[in-house]
Design an enzyme around this catalytic site. Sequence first.
Site, mmCIF file in Angstrom:
data_model
loop_
_atom_site.group_PDB
_atom_site.id
_atom_site.type_symbol
_atom_site.label_atom_id
_atom_site.label_comp_id
_atom_site.label_asym_id
_atom_site.label_seq_id
_atom_site.Cartn_x
_atom_site.Cartn_y
_atom_site.Cartn_z
ATOM 1 N N CYS A 29 135.907 3.328 103.996
ATOM 2 C CA CYS A 29 135.476 4.112 105.273
ATOM 3 C C CYS A 29 135.952 3.694 106.490
ATOM 4 O O CYS A 29 136.007 4.427 107.569
ATOM 5 C CB CYS A 29 133.979 4.141 105.211
ATOM 6 S SG CYS A 29 133.066 2.568 105.699
ATOM 7 N N CYS A 58 126.973 0.737 102.965
ATOM 8 C CA CYS A 58 126.621 0.413 104.537
ATOM 9 C C CYS A 58 125.866 -0.886 104.556
ATOM 10 O O CYS A 58 125.826 -1.555 105.154
ATOM 11 C CB CYS A 58 126.346 1.454 105.322
ATOM 12 S SG CYS A 58 127.019 3.014 104.980
#
Length: 129
Positions: free
Chosen positions: A35, A104
């Site tokens: 990402c 994350c």
Amino acid sequence: MPIYSEKVMDHFMNPRNVGEIENPDGIGEVGNPVCGDMMTFYIKVKDNRLEDVKFKTFGCGAAIAVSSMVSEMAKGKTLEEARKITPQLVADELEGLPKNKFHCSNLGAQALSKAIDDYLSKKNKGGKK
Ligand code: FES
């Protein structure tokens, strides 16, 4: 669009402990090549405890909420206790993260752990504190 818990939204909108520590005792930087998000943790250690924890995150909302939560969870803890902060614990504290956002929360625990490694390796070298 993933649905975030209120806690995630709160930490995303009002992240705690954002910034840099001057002369930190340890720095941990991690990034996710998929990402492209980046996270840096700064720690100040006193008597084997995390006296201060700050971070800078360039990333998605979940990554910001995770950093904020990790910094709050870690502050005041001993280094050994701080090592036990797992991505799952962080996600639980945030009242859950959408599945596709779980990576994350890995970043947060990793960055903190790296900062602790950095501190320990400097200390073991007996070098600059
Ligand atoms: Fe990569 Fe959140 S999307 S850290």
